[in-house]
Scaffold this motif. Structure first.
Motif, PDB file in Angstrom:
ATOM      1  N   ILE A  80      82.475 -87.989  16.420  1.00 16.42           N
ATOM      2  CA  ILE A  80      81.527 -87.521  15.410  1.00 16.42           C
ATOM      3  C   ILE A  80      82.222 -86.429  14.592  1.00 16.42           C
ATOM      4  O   ILE A  80      82.971 -85.622  15.149  1.00 16.42           O
ATOM      5  CB  ILE A  80      80.246 -87.032  16.099  1.00 16.42           C
ATOM      6  CG1 ILE A  80      79.117 -86.838  15.103  1.00 16.42           C
ATOM      7  CG2 ILE A  80      80.447 -85.769  16.884  1.00 16.42           C
ATOM      8  CD1 ILE A  80      77.769 -86.749  15.790  1.00 16.42           C
ATOM      9  N   ALA A  81      82.025 -86.454  13.298  1.00 17.17           N
ATOM     10  CA  ALA A  81      82.717 -85.466  12.442  1.00 17.17           C
ATOM     11  C   ALA A  81      82.081 -84.081  12.628  1.00 17.17           C
ATOM     12  O   ALA A  81      80.863 -83.981  12.800  1.00 17.17           O
ATOM     13  CB  ALA A  81      82.603 -85.888  10.989  1.00 17.17           C
ATOM     14  N   PRO A  82      82.884 -83.024  12.591  1.00 19.50           N
ATOM     15  CA  PRO A  82      82.279 -81.691  12.734  1.00 19.50           C
ATOM     16  C   PRO A  82      81.535 -81.291  11.462  1.00 19.50           C
ATOM     17  O   PRO A  82      81.849 -81.779  10.383  1.00 19.50           O
ATOM     18  CB  PRO A  82      83.489 -80.779  12.953  1.00 19.50           C
ATOM     19  CG  PRO A  82      84.633 -81.504  12.382  1.00 19.50           C
ATOM     20  CD  PRO A  82      84.337 -82.964  12.440  1.00 19.50           C
ATOM     21  N   ASN A  83      80.567 -80.421  11.614  1.00 21.42           N
ATOM     22  CA  ASN A  83      79.929 -79.835  10.424  1.00 21.42           C
ATOM     23  C   ASN A  83      80.895 -78.845   9.807  1.00 21.42           C
ATOM     24  O   ASN A  83      81.558 -78.076  10.511  1.00 21.42           O
ATOM     25  CB  ASN A  83      78.639 -79.106  10.803  1.00 21.42           C
ATOM     26  CG  ASN A  83      77.573 -80.067  11.308  1.00 21.42           C
ATOM     27  OD1 ASN A  83      76.882 -79.785  12.275  1.00 21.42           O
ATOM     28  ND2 ASN A  83      77.449 -81.220  10.677  1.00 21.42           N
ATOM     29  N   LEU A  84      80.982 -78.893   8.475  1.00 19.10           N
ATOM     30  CA  LEU A  84      81.887 -77.990   7.760  1.00 19.10           C
ATOM     31  C   LEU A  84      81.104 -77.284   6.657  1.00 19.10           C
ATOM     32  O   LEU A  84      80.280 -77.909   5.993  1.00 19.10           O
ATOM     33  CB  LEU A  84      83.025 -78.757   7.086  1.00 19.10           C
ATOM     34  CG  LEU A  84      83.928 -79.653   7.935  1.00 19.10           C
ATOM     35  CD1 LEU A  84      84.924 -80.386   7.026  1.00 19.10           C
ATOM     36  CD2 LEU A  84      84.682 -78.817   8.964  1.00 19.10           C
ATOM     37  N   LEU A  85      81.397 -76.016   6.485  1.00 15.35           N
ATOM     38  CA  LEU A  85      80.931 -75.335   5.281  1.00 15.35           C
ATOM     39  C   LEU A  85      82.190 -75.018   4.477  1.00 15.35           C
ATOM     40  O   LEU A  85      83.083 -74.326   4.969  1.00 15.35           O
ATOM     41  CB  LEU A  85      80.206 -74.032   5.636  1.00 15.35           C
ATOM     42  CG  LEU A  85      79.908 -73.135   4.435  1.00 15.35           C
ATOM     43  CD1 LEU A  85      78.862 -73.764   3.526  1.00 15.35           C
ATOM     44  CD2 LEU A  85      79.432 -71.755   4.885  1.00 15.35           C
ATOM     45  N   VAL A  86      82.270 -75.570   3.284  1.00 17.83           N
ATOM     46  CA  VAL A  86      83.454 -75.323   2.458  1.00 17.83           C
ATOM     47  C   VAL A  86      83.056 -74.412   1.296  1.00 17.83           C
ATOM     48  O   VAL A  86      82.102 -74.711   0.574  1.00 17.83           O
ATOM     49  CB  VAL A  86      84.027 -76.651   1.904  1.00 17.83           C
ATOM     50  CG1 VAL A  86      85.321 -76.394   1.133  1.00 17.83           C
ATOM     51  CG2 VAL A  86      84.263 -77.642   3.030  1.00 17.83           C
ATOM     52  N   ILE A  87      83.755 -73.313   1.159  1.00 21.14           N
ATOM     53  CA  ILE A  87      83.510 -72.421   0.015  1.00 21.14           C
ATOM     54  C   ILE A  87      84.672 -72.627  -0.948  1.00 21.14           C
ATOM     55  O   ILE A  87      85.825 -72.345  -0.617  1.00 21.14           O
ATOM     56  CB  ILE A  87      83.404 -70.943   0.466  1.00 21.14           C
ATOM     57  CG1 ILE A  87      82.320 -70.799   1.548  1.00 21.14           C
ATOM     58  CG2 ILE A  87      83.103 -70.036  -0.732  1.00 21.14           C
ATOM     59  CD1 ILE A  87      82.148 -69.392   2.095  1.00 21.14           C
TER      60      ILE A  87
END
Ligand SMILES: NC(=O)C1=CN([C@@H]2O[C@H](COP(=O)(O)OP(=O)(O)OC[C@H]3O[C@@H](n4cnc5c(N)ncnc54)[C@H](OP(=O)(O)O)[C@@H]3O)[C@@H](O)[C@H]2O)C=CC1
Ligand SMILES: O=C1O[C@H](COP(=O)(O)O)[C@@H](O)[C@H](O)[C@H]1O
Length: 494
Positions: free
Chosen positions: A367-374
């Protein structure tokens, strides 16, 4: 409140003034942030008349915005005073000019001294400003000082002592232009104004944080400076560590200059020091060889003008930083920055930990990890990567999808240039987005052992990355050994 002040720019015929300062002042003027109570005095050695200088300013603005100025209203605020800053006598004439302009523009004795020249002059200029009486004024006096602020802790301390003899800490505005970038300023807002992030912003939920600032440019005409600096001093000591501090700091008690700086300093002091014999384990250096960027062949770093053909200077740095406090224990902060890389891009990726039990587990599927991209630049915005059901498949098959917000895609919004915001902040007396001495000192303290080791050991594998690539393979290994990888920096917008 429209600020009133005389701004004296030392180094007014230089690259920074031309490309950044004059266009930024123009934007402030055009937006009505400067009323007519301001004047700019340019100082440099070359003999220009006032008219020639005004034409120079006009040209810089017209080049920056690709449009003609309609009239002389903006440039009429500019004056020029040619002299060599090492000669004491000329300061008296500058003083008279400032007194005269103070009367003309009713600037109430407010003075900003902007040092946009080589750092070797910073100490001389500040001490002359005092000895010749230019800092004796009934209004405010402020010093804006460009990077580099020293080349190690000892030299930074010496410089700081020199300028502190004349200006108090509150009067000193040390520029780190990354702090003027819209999305760097947004980091604290994203963190502290969203209920969904702050509870997760710690070592229980975050696996690692990655900060990449890659450039496609080489050293251009700055080889003389850069070959004695390198990427560690040029980018890591200041911009990269400032972004780490903003990402890792505790919520400040209030959003005041002192409270925010206080929290940032605590992060920089909590960085786990890298001992000399640990540098290779935590840091990777690189230097570009020949290659192609966007299809165009470019020379190796050692072939650039004013660079030693046998140079040991790094043009790329990757590092793993650990912050020894309760919030971040065990979470690696990976940073990388370099010249002549594949893309111009500054991005922060916050990778969240995997869900505790993967209900969708299949032997050959993860499962893909959750990412927060700024996205700091060139695109500005945030992306949140979540997982959902893969369309058309059963509920056991997941696929990542992105919630995307683009800050600079909004019609009519023209993000202010970093220098525009910083100049305006300085004129209004807001030092929040400038670096306090304690931050500078803590950053050098962290960086010094690394540069000492690199200065004393010749990198036998330089050049070790091709221009147009994402840096040396060892930078990938740094994450691989922890079970991670760099997330891509390209981000196609919908
Ligand atoms: N350029 C950039 O993008 C950036 C620059 N900086 C920093 O900004 C500062 C200025 O950089 P930059 O504009 O590129 O430098 P430049 O070399 O382009 O300009 C230097 C300026 O100083 C003047 N000068 C040099 N010696 C003297 C002297 N003895 N007396 C009076 N004036 C003098 C020069 O004019 P003249 O020859 O006419 O005297 C010129 O105006 C540096 O600290 C740099 O590190 C920081 C970030 C980015
Ligand atoms: O301070 C510096 O920053 C620039 C990169 O700035 P950016 O706003 O274009 O990301 C870098 O090229 C330069 O070497 C360094 O001195």
């Amino acid at each position: 409140m429209n600020p009133k002040s005389i701004i004296v720019i030392f180094g007014a015929t230089g690259d920074l003034a031309k490309r950044k300062l004059f266009p930024s002042l123009y934007r402030l003027y055009e937006k009505g942030h400067l009323n007519d109570q301001f004047a700019v005095v340019g100082v440099a050695r070359r003999p220009l008349s006032a008219d020639e200088f005004r034409n120079y300013v006009r040209d810089s603005v017209e080049t920056a915005f690709q449009q003609k100025l309609a009239d002389e209203r903006f440039t009429s605020h500019f004056y020029y005073h040619p002299f060599d800053v090492t000669e004491a006598e000329s300061y008296q004439r500058l003083k008279s000019l400032l007194e005269q302009l103070d009367g003309t523009y009713k600037t109430e004795g407010n003075r900003i001294f902007y040092l946009a020249m080589a750092p070797e002059f910073f100490g001389t200029v500040t001490s002359r400003l005092q000895s010749e009486g230019l800092t004796e004024t009934h209004g405010f006096k402020r010093l804006v000082i460009e990077k580099p602020f020293g080349h190690d802790l000892a030299s930074a301390e010496k410089l700081n002592d020199e300028i502190r003899r004349v200006f108090s800490e509150r009067e000193i505005y040390r520029i780190d232009h990354y702090l003027g970038k819209e999305m760097v300023q947004n980091i604290e807002v994203i963190r502290f104004s969203n209920a969904i992030f702050e509870p997760l912003w710690n070592n229980r939920f975050i696996a690692n944080i990655q900060i990449t600032s890659s450039e496609t440019l080489g050293v251009e005409d700055r080889g003389r400076y850069y070959d004695h600096s390198g990427a560690l001093r040029d980018m890591v000591q200041n911009h990269m560590l400032q972004m780490v501090a903003l990402l890792a700091m505790e919520p400040p008690i209030k959003l005041t200059t002192d409270d925010i700086r206080h929290e940032k300093v605590k992060v920089l002091r909590a960085l786990r020091p890298i001992a000399h014999d640990e540098v290779d384990r935590y840091f990777v250096r690189g230097q570009y060889g020949r290659g192609a960027i966007h299809g165009k062949h470019v020379p190796a770093y050692r072939e650039e003008p004013n660079v030693d053909p046998d140079s040991n200077t790094e043009t790329f740095v990757a590092g793993k930083l650990l912050i020894d406090n309760f919030r971040w224990a065990g979470v690696p902060f990976y940073i990388r920055t370099g010249k002549r890389m594949a893309e111009k891009s500054t991005k922060i990726v916050v990778q969240f930990k995997d869900v505790p039990m993967n209900l969708y587990y299949r032997t050959n599927e993860t499962i893909a990890p959750n990412l927060l991209v700024i996205h700091i630049q060139p695109d500005e915005g945030i992306t949140l990567q979540l997982n959902g059901k893969k369309t058309g498949e059963s509920t056991t098959i997941t696929a990542p999808f992105q919630l995307d917000y683009c800050n600079n895609c909004i019609d009519g919004i023209n993000t202010p240039e970093a220098y525009e915001k910083l100049l305006y902040d300085c004129m209004r007396g807001d030092a929040t987005n400038f670096t306090h001495w304690d931050e500078v000192a803590a950053s050098w303290q962290f960086v010094d052992p690394i540069s000492e080791v690199w200065a004393n050991t010749k990198a036998s594998d330089f050049p070790n990355y091709a221009a147009g690539s994402m840096g040396p393979a060892a930078a990938d290994e740094l994450l691989k050994q922890d079970g991670f990888h760099w997330w891509p920096i390209e981000h196609p917008r919908p």
